[in-house]
Design a protein around this motif. Structure first.
Motif, mmCIF file in Angstrom:
data_model
loop_
_atom_site.group_PDB
_atom_site.id
_atom_site.type_symbol
_atom_site.label_atom_id
_atom_site.label_comp_id
_atom_site.label_asym_id
_atom_site.label_seq_id
_atom_site.Cartn_x
_atom_site.Cartn_y
_atom_site.Cartn_z
ATOM 1 N N ASN A 33 15.406 5.065 2.845
ATOM 2 C CA ASN A 33 15.462 3.746 3.476
ATOM 3 C C ASN A 33 14.114 3.043 3.381
ATOM 4 N N ASN A 34 14.123 1.722 3.298
ATOM 5 C CA ASN A 34 12.899 0.938 3.405
ATOM 6 C C ASN A 34 12.403 1.031 4.842
ATOM 7 N N GLU A 35 11.085 1.043 5.020
ATOM 8 C CA GLU A 35 10.522 1.192 6.363
ATOM 9 C C GLU A 35 9.349 0.253 6.568
ATOM 10 N N SER A 36 9.159 -0.184 7.793
ATOM 11 C CA SER A 36 7.935 -0.899 8.135
ATOM 12 C C SER A 36 6.799 0.120 8.151
ATOM 13 N N ASP A 59 -1.986 4.239 -0.208
ATOM 14 C CA ASP A 59 -2.770 3.679 -1.314
ATOM 15 C C ASP A 59 -2.483 4.414 -2.620
ATOM 16 N N VAL A 60 -2.439 5.725 -2.558
ATOM 17 C CA VAL A 60 -2.171 6.519 -3.758
ATOM 18 C C VAL A 60 -0.783 6.191 -4.305
ATOM 19 N N LEU A 61 0.209 6.121 -3.451
ATOM 20 C CA LEU A 61 1.558 5.778 -3.900
ATOM 21 C C LEU A 61 1.617 4.380 -4.501
ATOM 22 N N PHE A 62 0.885 3.451 -3.924
ATOM 23 C CA PHE A 62 0.855 2.084 -4.453
ATOM 24 C C PHE A 62 0.204 2.057 -5.838
ATOM 25 N N VAL A 63 -0.908 2.748 -5.994
ATOM 26 C CA VAL A 63 -1.604 2.801 -7.290
ATOM 27 C C VAL A 63 -0.724 3.468 -8.347
ATOM 28 N N LEU A 64 0.034 4.462 -7.953
ATOM 29 C CA LEU A 64 0.947 5.138 -8.871
ATOM 30 C C LEU A 64 2.221 4.337 -9.121
ATOM 31 N N GLU A 65 2.332 3.187 -8.469
ATOM 32 C CA GLU A 65 3.494 2.289 -8.580
ATOM 33 C C GLU A 65 4.792 2.959 -8.147
ATOM 34 N N LYS A 66 4.693 3.778 -7.107
ATOM 35 C CA LYS A 66 5.866 4.432 -6.532
ATOM 36 C C LYS A 66 6.402 3.688 -5.313
ATOM 37 N N ILE A 67 5.573 2.816 -4.743
ATOM 38 C CA ILE A 67 6.008 1.996 -3.616
ATOM 39 C C ILE A 67 5.532 0.564 -3.825
ATOM 40 N N GLU A 68 6.195 -0.344 -3.116
ATOM 41 C CA GLU A 68 5.759 -1.734 -3.083
ATOM 42 C C GLU A 68 5.980 -2.262 -1.668
ATOM 43 N N LEU A 73 10.166 -9.257 4.023
ATOM 44 C CA LEU A 73 10.831 -8.385 4.998
ATOM 45 C C LEU A 73 9.858 -7.509 5.786
ATOM 46 N N LYS A 74 8.596 -7.444 5.335
ATOM 47 C CA LYS A 74 7.554 -6.626 5.981
ATOM 48 C C LYS A 74 7.913 -5.143 5.982
ATOM 49 N N VAL A 75 8.403 -4.657 4.825
ATOM 50 C CA VAL A 75 8.756 -3.252 4.694
ATOM 51 C C VAL A 75 8.160 -2.683 3.406
ATOM 52 N N ILE A 76 8.000 -1.375 3.419
ATOM 53 C CA ILE A 76 7.582 -0.647 2.227
ATOM 54 C C ILE A 76 8.851 -0.144 1.559
ATOM 55 N N ARG A 77 8.900 -0.309 0.252
ATOM 56 C CA ARG A 77 10.090 0.065 -0.504
ATOM 57 C C ARG A 77 9.693 1.057 -1.606
ATOM 58 N N TYR A 78 10.512 2.077 -1.788
ATOM 59 C CA TYR A 78 10.347 3.017 -2.886
ATOM 60 C C TYR A 78 10.716 2.304 -4.181
#
Length: 84
Positions: A33-36, A59-68, A73-78
């Motif tokens: 699920n997407n989460e805040s 930060d690591v997940l963002f750099v690896l382009e695994k999350i955005e 919606l103010k959520v983090i998405r896989y």
């Protein structure tokens, strides 16, 4: 060692103490699920020493382009990737 957060394991710090090992906890939640940011922290906080370690894992997940981050919606998405 409190306060030192290693992204990768080395001879002094085992894999389980690295940020790389801890991103799995975040991905396990985000795949479902997407989460805040707040909700994700509450669901995974027992796996992190403090909020700084949690943010570093994000930060690591963002750099690896695994999350955005969906600003609307103010959520983090896989980020799903296609493997052909």
């Amino acid at each position: 060692m409190r306060g030192i957060f290693l992204i990768l394991p080395n001879k002094l710090f085992p894999f389980k103490e690295s940020i790389l090992a801890k991103i799995v906890y975040l991905l396990n939640v985000l795949i479902v699920n997407n989460e805040s940011v707040e909700s994700l922290f509450e669901k995974t906080r027992q796996n992190f020493e403090d909020i700084n370690q949690f943010i570093l894992a994000l930060d690591v997940l963002f750099v690896l382009e695994k999350i955005e981050f969906d600003e609307e919606l103010k959520v983090i998405r896989y980020v799903k990737t296609d493997n052909l």
